[in-house]
Every structure is written in C-alpha cells, then in structure tokens.
Write a protein that holds these residues in place. Structure first.
Motif, short mmCIF file in Angstrom:
data_model
loop_
_atom_site.label_atom_id
_atom_site.label_comp_id
_atom_site.label_asym_id
_atom_site.label_seq_id
_atom_site.Cartn_x
_atom_site.Cartn_y
_atom_site.Cartn_z
N GLY A 188 52.71 50.78 31.83
CA GLY A 188 53.18 50.17 33.06
C GLY A 188 52.15 50.19 34.16
O GLY A 188 51.95 49.20 34.87
N LEU A 189 51.46 51.33 34.31
CA LEU A 189 50.41 51.43 35.32
C LEU A 189 49.27 50.45 35.04
O LEU A 189 48.68 49.88 35.97
CB LEU A 189 49.86 52.86 35.36
N LEU A 190 48.99 50.25 33.76
CA LEU A 190 47.93 49.32 33.38
C LEU A 190 48.26 47.90 33.81
O LEU A 190 47.43 47.18 34.37
CB LEU A 190 47.70 49.39 31.87
N PHE A 191 49.52 47.50 33.59
CA PHE A 191 49.93 46.15 33.99
C PHE A 191 49.98 46.01 35.51
O PHE A 191 49.68 44.95 36.05
CB PHE A 191 51.29 45.81 33.38
N VAL A 192 50.37 47.08 36.20
CA VAL A 192 50.36 47.05 37.66
C VAL A 192 48.93 46.84 38.17
O VAL A 192 48.68 46.04 39.09
CB VAL A 192 50.95 48.35 38.23
N CYS A 193 47.98 47.54 37.57
CA CYS A 193 46.58 47.40 37.96
C CYS A 193 46.08 45.98 37.72
O CYS A 193 45.34 45.42 38.54
CB CYS A 193 45.72 48.40 37.20
N VAL A 194 46.49 45.40 36.59
CA VAL A 194 46.07 44.03 36.29
C VAL A 194 46.66 43.05 37.31
O VAL A 194 45.98 42.15 37.81
CB VAL A 194 46.49 43.63 34.86
N GLY A 195 47.94 43.25 37.65
CA GLY A 195 48.57 42.38 38.65
C GLY A 195 47.90 42.49 40.01
O GLY A 195 47.66 41.48 40.67
N VAL A 196 47.59 43.72 40.42
CA VAL A 196 46.88 43.92 41.68
C VAL A 196 45.50 43.27 41.62
O VAL A 196 45.03 42.67 42.60
CB VAL A 196 46.77 45.42 42.00
N GLY A 197 44.85 43.38 40.46
CA GLY A 197 43.54 42.76 40.28
C GLY A 197 43.61 41.25 40.44
O GLY A 197 42.73 40.64 41.06
N PHE A 198 44.66 40.63 39.87
CA PHE A 198 44.86 39.19 40.05
C PHE A 198 44.95 38.83 41.53
O PHE A 198 44.29 37.90 42.01
CB PHE A 198 46.15 38.76 39.35
N PHE A 199 45.79 39.58 42.25
CA PHE A 199 46.02 39.27 43.66
C PHE A 199 44.74 39.46 44.48
O PHE A 199 44.34 38.57 45.25
CB PHE A 199 47.13 40.18 44.20
#
Length: 425
Positions: free
Chosen positions: A396-407
C-alpha cells in the motif's frame, strides 16, 4: 471563411493593424482553403454513400432471392458488377474528380465481392471464406493503382487481414503466406502516399496493426519462439517509427512508434513473471522452426534500421526502446540456461525503459511521454504485487508513493512549462 474571422480582420483594418490590401490577401487565402476541406468531406460521404447503396441493394435482392429463377438470379448477380464497371470507366475516361473515383471504386469493390458470393451460391460452387476473401482482394487490387484510390487501399488492407485471420486462426489453422503477397502488392501505393495526409495517418496505424494481428497466424508449434518473434516485430516497428520520414510527423500520426513501444512494454511485462520462464522452456527449444526463420528476418531488418539510425544521428540519439529487441533476444536465450537470472534482468530492463521515458518527457516538456514512463513503472510494480511475498502495508505504501510521484512530477512539469512560456521582460 467563418464570420468570426471576417469580423476579426475588419477590426484589425479598423485599428490600422493591417492594411486593406493585406486583409484582402488573408481573405483570399482562407477562401482558397475552404473548397479543399469541403472536397475531402464530400469524398468521404460519397464513399460511405456508395457503400451503403451497394449493401442496400444486396439486402433487397437477398430478401426476394428465393422467388427468382436461376437465370434472373445470375443476371442480378452480375448487375452490380456491370454498374460498378460503368461508373469506374466513366470516371477514368471523363477524368472526373477524386470524389467520383473514390466512390465508384468503393462501389465496384463491394460489387465484385457480392457477384462472387451470388454466383457461388447459385451454382453451388464449393469453397471456404479464406479463399473467397483472397480471390476478392486480388481481383480488386489493380483498381488501387488504376484509380489511385485511397479508399480501395484501405479496404485492401482490411480484407487481406481478414483473409489471413480466417485462414490462420479460424478456417484451417494454416500459415497465410499469401498475406505477404497481398501486403507487398499494397506497399508501393502506401509508400507513395507521402506524409501529412489524413489517409496516410490512418494507414500508419492500420498497417502495423495488421502485422501485429496476423503474425500470430504464422506461429505453428513453436510458441516460445513465437513470443520472441513478436518482441522483435515490435522492435522493428519502433525503429521504423524512428526513421526521419515518420519521426518528423506528429506523435499521434506515428502508429509505428506507438504500437512498437506499447507492444514492447507489454511483452516485457509478460516475461517479467517467473512462470513464463518455467513453463516456456520445459520442452526444449527448436532452432529449425519457421518461427525462428521469421524472427531472424525481423531481427536483421530491425538491426539494419538501428545501424542506419546510428550512422545518421549518432549513438547519443539512440534510446533503449530501439535496442530492446536485441536486449530481450539475449535475455530469451539466457533463459534457456537460467530462467531466474533472466527474470531479474527483464524486470530491471522494464524499469530502465520507464525511467528513460520519464526523462525524455521531462527533457521535451511532453506530459504524454512523461506519464507514459510513469505508467510503465506503475505497471511493473503492479505485476510484482501478484508474485512477491511482501506485506500488504508495504504494498500500500508503495502505491501511495507512486501516486504522489505522479502528482508531483506533473505539477513540476506544468510549472516549468508555464515559466518557459512566460515572456521575460
């Protein structure tokens, strides 16, 4: 010319921004462009109209078909063909406009197919769908060059693809070698079309898409080499898209580049799983299959384009997508020896492709390419979500990091683009 443009021109003249003579030239320029646009639209509607008329006549005849005698049926079978030939001959002899040629050519194309089908049904001539489609396409092939018809070129490509799919996937599972003949006879017209035209943009997508769809019909029994064959084909398509003729086009017009890139990423993501290497090579490898020969031909062609690109542009302008077919070929045969090493290297290579796409997008201020690279990285992480033994919290943390990276990446990119577009005083 639009009324808004006319009012804008009058306003510019009124405020003495441009002279009356310049305004007159601008109006003449836009008026000269309007007939071309209307002619193109009229051509499209003429082709669609002739196609619908032909199909409508076939449906009317089919509804009352059983009430006719064999002689009348035969006459009706040849009637669309005669009408189509008359209009095509009239268009050529009278040197009619492109609209006439496109419409009459499309009508004759479907008339040939309808006549063949009706005669076969009337006299119970045996045959299958693939042979019918091939005969139909080859009979109409000269019309492409005779009428210089873009619509017929498009229809030829579609129906030759249908023939290959029918023979290779559905009818008898045979290799559709004659598809290559039909494609080769179509290529001279396609190459002469040039670039920048709407029809050439459509064919820039449909031609590589046809190859991708049909290639599976050339896989006989050697599925693992068939997989490599697809990867090398995508590498070939990408290198074609990097040629100056296509590279100077807008990205949305370059189907070779986009299909080659997307296909390469999808195939490499598939090969990033452990089960791929464990199942594919359990029964050994065949170096004498037709799949291996086709792969070798694709590899030589793609390598030739790559070398040509290096000679003309230098090594610094070559990206990872251009050499991906070489890298995966090495990984593929390395997997024969040790599949675990091939899995690790494949994952690292996909990650490198994503990072490279992000860098290219950032350097060119291209949000589409930038997000494409981020999507590659996200897809790789998603794939590892299913075959790695890590906690759900970490996932879950990994996907959160990816989403933040997109933004953050898109925010920074938009900010840089805005700063670059702002004129400095």
């Amino acid at each position: 010319m639009s009324s808004k443009l006319q009012s804008d021109i009058k306003e510019l003249v009124k405020h003495k921004v441009i002279s009356q003579d310049v305004a007159f030239k601008i109006e003449n320029y836009y008026q000269s462009k309007e007939p071309q646009t209307s002619n193109r639209l009229f051509t499209v509607f003429a082709v669609l109209g002739s196609t619908l008329v032909g199909l409508g006549l076939i449906l009317i005849l089919a509804h009352n078909w059983d009430h006719f005698s064999r002689t009348i049926k035969t006459a009706f079978a040849f009637l669309p063909l005669v009408i189509g030939q008359f209009f095509v001959g009239y268009s050529i002899l009278r040197r009619k406009s492109e609209t006439w040629k496109e419409a009459s050519g499309a009508f004759l194309f479907f008339a040939v197919g309808a006549s063949m089908a009706l005669v076969s049904q009337i006299y119970n001539i045996p045959g299958d769908l693939s042979s019918y489609l091939l005969t139909w396409v080859l009979l109409c092939l000269p019309l492409i060059y005779l009428l210089k018809s873009n619509a017929l070129a498009l229809l030829h490509l579609i129906f030759i693809t249908c023939y290959a799919c029918s023979l290779g996937y559905f009818t008898s599972s045979k290799t559709p070698w004659l598809y290559l003949v039909g494609l080769g006879l179509y290529l001279p017209y396609y190459i002469k079309l040039g670039k920048g035209k709407n029809i050439s943009s459509v064919l820039n997508w449909l031609t590589p898409l046809s190859l991708v769809i049909v290639l599976g019909a050339f896989i006989d029994h050697d599925e693992q080499t068939g997989f490599l064959m697809y990867v090398v084909l995508f590498g070939l398509l990408y290198n074609i898209g990097r040629m100056p003729f296509y590279a100077n086009e807008k990205l949305r017009r370059n189907g070779y580049l986009i299909i080659g890139s997307l296909g390469t990423v999808c195939m490499l993501l598939t090969a990033s799983f452990k089960w791929f290497w464990e199942g594919f090579f359990s029964q050994g490898y065949n170096f004498e299959s037709q799949e291996f020969v086709i792969t070798l031909i694709f590899f030589i062609a793609a390598s030739g384009l790559l070398v040509n690109s290096i000679i003309k542009k230098g090594v610094s302008n070559v990206n990872l997508f251009q050499v991906s077919f070489i890298c995966f070929t090495i990984l593929f045969y390395l997997g024969l020896v040790d599949g675990s090493i091939a899995v690790i290297l494949d994952n690292l290579f996909v990650l490198a492709l994503g990072v490279m796409a992000v860098k290219i997008g950032a350097d060119r201020y291209h949000l589409g390419v930038l997000n494409y690279g981020l999507l590659i990285i996200t897809a790789l992480i998603t794939c590892r979500f299913f075959d790695t033994d890590i906690s759900f919290v970490f996932r879950g943390l990994l996907f959160v990091c990816v989403g933040v990276g997109f933004f953050l990446t898109n925010y920074i990119m938009l900010k840089k683009r805005k700063n670059n577009e702002t004129p400095k005083i």
